[in-house]
Scaffold this active site. Structure first.
Site, PDB file in Angstrom:
ATOM      1  N   CYS A  31       0.836  -1.207   0.000  1.00 44.17           N
ATOM      2  CA  CYS A  31       0.000   0.000   0.000  1.00 44.17           C
ATOM      3  C   CYS A  31       0.869   1.255   0.000  1.00 44.17           C
ATOM      4  O   CYS A  31       1.582   1.520   0.967  1.00 44.17           O
ATOM      5  CB  CYS A  31      -0.908  -0.051   1.227  1.00 44.17           C
ATOM      6  SG  CYS A  31      -1.697   1.491   1.673  1.00 44.17           S
ATOM      7  N   CYS A  34       0.225   3.768   2.798  1.00 50.39           N
ATOM      8  CA  CYS A  34       0.698   3.196   4.073  1.00 50.39           C
ATOM      9  C   CYS A  34       2.188   3.487   4.256  1.00 50.39           C
ATOM     10  O   CYS A  34       2.642   3.765   5.373  1.00 50.39           O
ATOM     11  CB  CYS A  34       0.466   1.690   4.113  1.00 50.39           C
ATOM     12  SG  CYS A  34      -1.275   1.220   3.995  1.00 50.39           S
TER      13      CYS A  34
END
Length: 106
Positions: A31, A34
């Site tokens: 991600c 993230c």
């Protein structure tokens, strides 16, 4: 990962969030946002020290924990106070906003 940030899983999650204030980042290694959140959490960990538990849950390794809290998008950050959800955020959040959420939960 910073020493101040714990890696949580099904075995240690409840113990980590059940007393005091904890900020948990639900994330995954693939991600992009993230990856942007991690240095913000590391900087926050240096400032809050031991008074708050900062932790991460890899949703690929702990899907049952993510499902328990209705995590559908990552990063999702949840502030816990004595095991109860105090606040929840979706998307990358800046340090000041997270620090304020922690302080209001204390």
């Amino acid at each position: 990962m910073s020493e101040g940030i714990k890696d949580l899983n099904g075995e240690n999650f409840d113990q980590a969030v059940n007393s005091g204030v904890a900020l948990v980042d639900f994330w995954a290694p693939w991600c992009g946002p993230c990856k942007m959140q991690t240095p913000i959490l590391e900087s926050l960990a240096d400032k809050v020290g031991d008074e708050v538990t900062l932790a991460k849950v890899n949703v690929d390794e702990g899907p049952e924990i993510a499902a328990r809290y209705g995590v559908r998008s990552i990063p999702t950050l949840i502030v816990f106070k004595d095991g109860e959800v105090a606040q929840q955020f979706v998307g990358v959040k800046q340090e000041a906003e997270l620090k304020q959420a922690i302080e209001s939960a204390q």
